[in-house]
Write a protein that holds these residues in place. Sequence first.
Motif, PDB file in Angstrom:
ATOM      1  N   ARG A 100       0.830  -1.206   0.000  1.00 11.10           N
ATOM      2  CA  ARG A 100       0.000   0.000   0.000  1.00 11.10           C
ATOM      3  C   ARG A 100       0.867   1.259   0.000  1.00 11.10           C
ATOM      4  O   ARG A 100       2.021   1.233   0.413  1.00 11.10           O
ATOM      5  N   VAL A 101       0.278   2.355  -0.413  1.00 10.59           N
ATOM      6  CA  VAL A 101       0.892   3.662  -0.226  1.00 10.59           C
ATOM      7  C   VAL A 101       0.564   4.055   1.210  1.00 10.59           C
ATOM      8  O   VAL A 101      -0.605   4.032   1.613  1.00 10.59           O
ATOM      9  N   ILE A 102       1.585   4.386   1.984  1.00 10.82           N
ATOM     10  CA  ILE A 102       1.420   4.639   3.412  1.00 10.82           C
ATOM     11  C   ILE A 102       1.763   6.084   3.753  1.00 10.82           C
ATOM     12  O   ILE A 102       2.783   6.618   3.337  1.00 10.82           O
ATOM     13  N   VAL A 114       5.168  16.116  14.494  1.00  7.43           N
ATOM     14  CA  VAL A 114       6.417  16.848  14.290  1.00  7.43           C
ATOM     15  C   VAL A 114       6.965  16.669  12.876  1.00  7.43           C
ATOM     16  O   VAL A 114       7.833  17.426  12.447  1.00  7.43           O
ATOM     17  N   ASP A 115       6.458  15.659  12.163  1.00 12.20           N
ATOM     18  CA  ASP A 115       6.888  15.420  10.787  1.00 12.20           C
ATOM     19  C   ASP A 115       5.922  14.416  10.168  1.00 12.20           C
ATOM     20  O   ASP A 115       5.199  13.719  10.890  1.00 12.20           O
ATOM     21  N   ALA A 116       5.901  14.366   8.862  1.00 17.38           N
ATOM     22  CA  ALA A 116       5.034  13.420   8.162  1.00 17.38           C
ATOM     23  C   ALA A 116       5.580  13.201   6.763  1.00 17.38           C
ATOM     24  O   ALA A 116       6.307  14.040   6.220  1.00 17.38           O
ATOM     25  N   SER A 117       5.235  12.051   6.189  1.00 13.74           N
ATOM     26  CA  SER A 117       5.625  11.777   4.814  1.00 13.74           C
ATOM     27  C   SER A 117       4.718  10.699   4.242  1.00 13.74           C
ATOM     28  O   SER A 117       3.895  10.119   4.959  1.00 13.74           O
ATOM     29  N   VAL A 118       4.885  10.444   2.969  1.00 13.40           N
ATOM     30  CA  VAL A 118       4.151   9.392   2.270  1.00 13.40           C
ATOM     31  C   VAL A 118       5.194   8.532   1.563  1.00 13.40           C
ATOM     32  O   VAL A 118       6.141   9.055   0.973  1.00 13.40           O
ATOM     33  N   ALA A 119       5.019   7.200   1.674  1.00 11.55           N
ATOM     34  CA  ALA A 119       5.981   6.285   1.054  1.00 11.55           C
ATOM     35  C   ALA A 119       5.249   5.029   0.598  1.00 11.55           C
ATOM     36  O   ALA A 119       4.122   4.769   0.996  1.00 11.55           O
ATOM     37  N   GLU A 120       5.921   4.260  -0.245  1.00 10.71           N
ATOM     38  CA  GLU A 120       5.355   2.979  -0.668  1.00 10.71           C
ATOM     39  C   GLU A 120       6.462   1.940  -0.766  1.00 10.71           C
ATOM     40  O   GLU A 120       7.642   2.272  -0.898  1.00 10.71           O
ATOM     41  N   GLY A 121       6.038   0.676  -0.663  1.00 14.17           N
ATOM     42  CA  GLY A 121       6.937  -0.444  -0.871  1.00 14.17           C
ATOM     43  C   GLY A 121       8.211  -0.390  -0.068  1.00 14.17           C
ATOM     44  O   GLY A 121       8.194  -0.199   1.142  1.00 14.17           O
ATOM     45  N   ALA A 122       9.324  -0.547  -0.759  1.00 13.09           N
ATOM     46  CA  ALA A 122      10.640  -0.611  -0.120  1.00 13.09           C
ATOM     47  C   ALA A 122      11.025   0.682   0.583  1.00 13.09           C
ATOM     48  O   ALA A 122      11.884   0.678   1.459  1.00 13.09           O
ATOM     49  N   ASP A 123      10.387   1.796   0.236  1.00  9.32           N
ATOM     50  CA  ASP A 123      10.723   3.084   0.859  1.00  9.32           C
ATOM     51  C   ASP A 123      10.116   3.254   2.242  1.00  9.32           C
ATOM     52  O   ASP A 123      10.528   4.140   2.995  1.00  9.32           O
ATOM     53  N   ILE A 124       9.152   2.429   2.603  1.00  8.28           N
ATOM     54  CA  ILE A 124       8.460   2.606   3.882  1.00  8.28           C
ATOM     55  C   ILE A 124       9.421   2.391   5.052  1.00  8.28           C
ATOM     56  O   ILE A 124       9.447   3.186   5.989  1.00  8.28           O
ATOM     57  N   GLY A 125      10.219   1.344   5.016  1.00  6.28           N
ATOM     58  CA  GLY A 125      11.170   1.094   6.094  1.00  6.28           C
ATOM     59  C   GLY A 125      12.144   2.242   6.279  1.00  6.28           C
ATOM     60  O   GLY A 125      12.439   2.644   7.415  1.00  6.28           O
ATOM     61  N   ARG A 126      12.640   2.763   5.177  1.00  7.45           N
ATOM     62  CA  ARG A 126      13.580   3.890   5.247  1.00  7.45           C
ATOM     63  C   ARG A 126      12.914   5.100   5.887  1.00  7.45           C
ATOM     64  O   ARG A 126      13.510   5.784   6.731  1.00  7.45           O
ATOM     65  N   GLU A 127      11.664   5.365   5.528  1.00  7.75           N
ATOM     66  CA  GLU A 127      10.951   6.516   6.095  1.00  7.75           C
ATOM     67  C   GLU A 127      10.652   6.320   7.579  1.00  7.75           C
ATOM     68  O   GLU A 127      10.746   7.262   8.359  1.00  7.75           O
ATOM     69  N   HIS A 141       2.394   6.861  13.592  1.00  5.16           N
ATOM     70  CA  HIS A 141       1.178   6.192  13.136  1.00  5.16           C
ATOM     71  C   HIS A 141       1.287   6.046  11.635  1.00  5.16           C
ATOM     72  O   HIS A 141       1.674   6.991  10.932  1.00  5.16           O
ATOM     73  N   LEU A 142       0.959   4.861  11.148  1.00  2.65           N
ATOM     74  CA  LEU A 142       0.915   4.598   9.714  1.00  2.65           C
ATOM     75  C   LEU A 142      -0.550   4.555   9.306  1.00  2.65           C
ATOM     76  O   LEU A 142      -1.383   3.985  10.024  1.00  2.65           O
ATOM     77  N   HIS A 143      -0.859   5.175   8.187  1.00  3.23           N
ATOM     78  CA  HIS A 143      -2.218   5.195   7.640  1.00  3.23           C
ATOM     79  C   HIS A 143      -2.162   4.757   6.182  1.00  3.23           C
ATOM     80  O   HIS A 143      -1.183   5.026   5.483  1.00  3.23           O
ATOM     81  N   ASN A 144      -3.209   4.108   5.740  1.00  2.00           N
ATOM     82  CA  ASN A 144      -3.332   3.793   4.318  1.00  2.00           C
ATOM     83  C   ASN A 144      -3.633   5.113   3.620  1.00  2.00           C
ATOM     84  O   ASN A 144      -4.673   5.723   3.862  1.00  2.00           O
ATOM     85  N   ALA A 145      -2.724   5.553   2.774  1.00  2.24           N
ATOM     86  CA  ALA A 145      -2.820   6.887   2.202  1.00  2.24           C
ATOM     87  C   ALA A 145      -4.048   7.074   1.314  1.00  2.24           C
ATOM     88  O   ALA A 145      -4.654   8.146   1.317  1.00  2.24           O
TER      89      ALA A 145
END
Length: 157
Positions: A100-102, A114-127, A141-145
Amino acid sequence: MADTFQLQGLDPAFFQPLFALDDGELRSRGIVRRFADAADTYPCRVSLGEAALGEELLLLPFEHQPASSPYRASGPIFVRRGVPLADLAPGELPPYVTKRVISLRAYDDAHMIVDASVAEGADIGREIRRLLGRADTAYLHLHNAKRGCYSCKAVRA
């Protein structure tokens, strides 16, 4: 690099008694009983896995951010009947998350973002690692984007 985070599902003890209620009692609480009509489309917030075809779930409102803060929030979640709490290894990202896009939201000890971003797949762990690497981040908190539903919590391992 050692894995620095762990995903947490919701405690099943809160939800399992709800499965014993009849559909009328569920409706009076804003809850709907569902049976998965397709595989891999009903993400369970307890097990952090997908419901199998035909599996029983409840769709219910859940206050995922109960803190007394401007970010207090609730939203719809699915939970499956009779599943155990997710027991993921540090750094483990199940397909429940990676397919999913998270949206990731970093909160401080006062439960302020204090911060937020959107990531998918392999980038989620890095974020997750980046956001938890901030000194002022207490948890994520992770949300289904796409639908905005709460997915799970990430904490330092």
